[in-house]
Enzyme design. Sequence first.
Site, PDB file in Angstrom:
ATOM      1  CE  LYS A   4      44.732   7.208   1.269  1.00  0.00           C
ATOM      2  NZ  LYS A   4      43.431   7.140   0.351  1.00  0.00           N
TER       3      LYS A   4
ATOM      4  CE  LYS B 168      44.923  11.077  -0.589  1.00  0.00           C
ATOM      5  NZ  LYS B 168      43.605  11.786  -0.261  1.00  0.00           N
TER       6      LYS B 168
HETATM    7  N1  HSE Z   1      39.266  10.194   2.056  1.00  0.00           N
HETATM    8  C1  HSE Z   1      39.974  10.554   1.007  1.00  0.00           C
HETATM    9  C2  HSE Z   1      39.599  12.362   0.802  1.00  0.00           C
HETATM   10  C3  HSE Z   1      39.721   9.850  -0.414  1.00  0.00           C
HETATM   11  O1  HSE Z   1      38.701  12.615   1.315  1.00  0.00           O
HETATM   12  O2  HSE Z   1      40.228  12.583   0.160  1.00  0.00           O
HETATM   13  C4  HSE Z   1      40.916   9.582  -1.192  1.00  0.00           C
HETATM   14  O3  HSE Z   1      41.987   9.356  -0.618  1.00  0.00           O
END
Ligand code: HSE
Length: 343
Positions: free
Chosen positions: A127, A226
């Site tokens: 990311k 995100k």
């Molecule tokens: N740690 C992230 C989650 C994994 O739990 O969604 C994917 O980015």
Amino acid sequence: MEFKLAFIGFGTVGRGLMELLLQKQKDLQQTAGFTYRVVAIHDIILGTLMNEKGVNGRTALDLAAEEKSLKNHPDFVKQADAGHVITSTGANVIVEVTPTNIKTGQPAVAHVELALTNRKHVVTTNKGPVALAFHSLKKLADENGVEFRFEGTVMSGTPVFHLCETGLAGARTKRIRGILNGTTNYILTQMEKGIAYEEALRDAQQKGYAETVPHADVLGWDAKAKVLILANVLLGAHLRQDDIPCEGITTISLDDVKAAQKAGMRWKLIGTVERGKNGVTAGVKPMLLPPDDFLADISGVTNALSFETDTLGVTTIIGPGAGKIETGFSLLTDLLAIHRKNP
Ligand code: HSE
């Protein structure tokens, strides 16, 4: 084009892709005409493998799992760093799967820049480069006539960017809203069963959902990265991390979860991106959702995302948001997208 792959990083996600490539090799050749050879694997802990004729991926997987080092692999080479592997092997696609560093984006940003400058396609689930440097890396890819793809950065293998690139092409997205972190959704779901926060977090870590630094999940940083990616890639924004208000789930107690349940509601960590009069805004925060909100029904590690567009109203995707094979699959879909453009 025959895909000559170099892996930079060989942790959970890289191994997930390798397993899929081995398992589906024949099928991919027969159904999609996709052929590949792994010419290098470089991992800062495990070591480096190089062989232009093809590295044995099965042996690499076994050694990585059992011996936690690649030194007994026949293609092991000493003292080859990531830069050397990117520039000096015959690889035409770099699989960048080093751990995410969301503060600096490094070393992944440097890996991606080097690969693109050397006219090598890049697929990544990291990311960092996409959240921090999407516009400059995309420009670099375009200037060099290669692809920069990152399906797995949001919702693992569930097709977010493919959906927008093809199915929603021509629609103008006004708002994106969803559950973008599997670990926190898993923890909140477990807490609804009366399981303590710490135990649920440990469980999520053992299952491989959590980030290398678990704070990134529970404090909302992963979801923030995100929504930043969604805003900049899909809505053409130029947001930075500081522009995004972010709150995680650590303030929600077992009592809060129980009280919500009694009232027929559920706590969820919600990410939003919105196009307003003053530009694109984004945020992450826990919200108490009523039962008629479709996001209230999304349990466990599952993620969900809805796109409100000018033409279709609301389109929703629900699917895995984390996991070894699920995230490895995102890289495979990116490779196949490059293959469709370069048959
Ligand atoms: N740690 C992230 C989650 C994994 O739990 O969604 C994917 O980015």
